[in-house]
Write a protein that holds these residues in place. Structure first.
Motif, PDB file in Angstrom:
ATOM      1  N   CYS A  12      -9.819  -3.517  -2.980  1.00 41.04           N
ATOM      2  CA  CYS A  12      -8.666  -3.743  -2.101  1.00 41.04           C
ATOM      3  C   CYS A  12      -9.136  -4.135  -0.704  1.00 41.04           C
ATOM      4  O   CYS A  12     -10.052  -3.536  -0.146  1.00 41.04           O
ATOM      5  N   GLN A  13      -8.471  -5.125  -0.118  1.00 36.91           N
ATOM      6  CA  GLN A  13      -8.880  -5.590   1.211  1.00 36.91           C
ATOM      7  C   GLN A  13      -8.629  -4.549   2.301  1.00 36.91           C
ATOM      8  O   GLN A  13      -9.227  -4.614   3.367  1.00 36.91           O
ATOM      9  N   TYR A  14      -7.775  -3.569   2.052  1.00 44.31           N
ATOM     10  CA  TYR A  14      -7.507  -2.526   3.042  1.00 44.31           C
ATOM     11  C   TYR A  14      -8.528  -1.393   3.007  1.00 44.31           C
ATOM     12  O   TYR A  14      -8.532  -0.537   3.883  1.00 44.31           O
ATOM     13  N   ALA A  22      -4.474   0.101   5.684  1.00 39.46           N
ATOM     14  CA  ALA A  22      -3.209  -0.636   5.677  1.00 39.46           C
ATOM     15  C   ALA A  22      -2.269  -0.078   6.745  1.00 39.46           C
ATOM     16  O   ALA A  22      -2.251   1.125   6.998  1.00 39.46           O
ATOM     17  N   GLU A  44       1.624   0.097  -4.324  1.00 40.29           N
ATOM     18  CA  GLU A  44       2.125  -1.270  -4.213  1.00 40.29           C
ATOM     19  C   GLU A  44       1.497  -1.997  -3.019  1.00 40.29           C
ATOM     20  O   GLU A  44       1.715  -3.194  -2.851  1.00 40.29           O
ATOM     21  N   THR A  45       0.728  -1.313  -2.213  1.00 38.60           N
ATOM     22  CA  THR A  45       0.122  -1.901  -1.016  1.00 38.60           C
ATOM     23  C   THR A  45      -1.153  -2.681  -1.345  1.00 38.60           C
ATOM     24  O   THR A  45      -1.602  -3.494  -0.550  1.00 38.60           O
ATOM     25  N   PHE A  46      -1.722  -2.480  -2.520  1.00 37.80           N
ATOM     26  CA  PHE A  46      -2.983  -3.111  -2.930  1.00 37.80           C
ATOM     27  C   PHE A  46      -2.948  -4.623  -2.745  1.00 37.80           C
ATOM     28  O   PHE A  46      -2.011  -5.301  -3.137  1.00 37.80           O
ATOM     29  N   LYS A  47      -3.994  -5.152  -2.118  1.00 36.06           N
ATOM     30  CA  LYS A  47      -4.226  -6.585  -2.013  1.00 36.06           C
ATOM     31  C   LYS A  47      -5.705  -6.814  -2.344  1.00 36.06           C
ATOM     32  O   LYS A  47      -6.570  -6.187  -1.742  1.00 36.06           O
ATOM     33  N   LYS A  49      -9.456  -8.133  -2.422  1.00 37.26           N
ATOM     34  CA  LYS A  49     -10.350  -8.710  -1.422  1.00 37.26           C
ATOM     35  C   LYS A  49     -10.631 -10.159  -1.781  1.00 37.26           C
ATOM     36  O   LYS A  49     -10.717 -10.513  -2.946  1.00 37.26           O
ATOM     37  N   HIS A  50     -10.781 -10.973  -0.770  1.00 40.28           N
ATOM     38  CA  HIS A  50     -11.180 -12.368  -0.990  1.00 40.28           C
ATOM     39  C   HIS A  50     -12.691 -12.396  -1.070  1.00 40.28           C
ATOM     40  O   HIS A  50     -13.375 -12.059  -0.124  1.00 40.28           O
TER      41      HIS A  50
END
Length: 51
Positions: A12-14, A22, A44-47, A49-50
């Motif tokens: 996760c990017q956070y 986040a 639901e906050t998961f994004k 990572k690039h």
């Protein structure tokens, strides 16, 4: 002082050093009418990572 939220989802990017950075956390039920334990919830906050 804000609470710290532990997160071990390193994809996760956070995630920063096993803490969630986040600005807001949203937790939903995981396909159930009501939740009685953590397995019945999801973040639901998961994004992702690039990479």
């Amino acid at each position: 002082m804000p609470n710290k939220i532990k997160c071990t989802v390193t994809e996760c990017q956070y995630n920063s050093a096993v803490e969630c950075g986040a600005p807001m956390i949203q937790v939903e039920r995981n396909n159930s009418g009501s939740a009685s334990n953590s397995d019945q919830t999801k973040c639901e906050t998961f994004k992702p990572k690039h990479m």
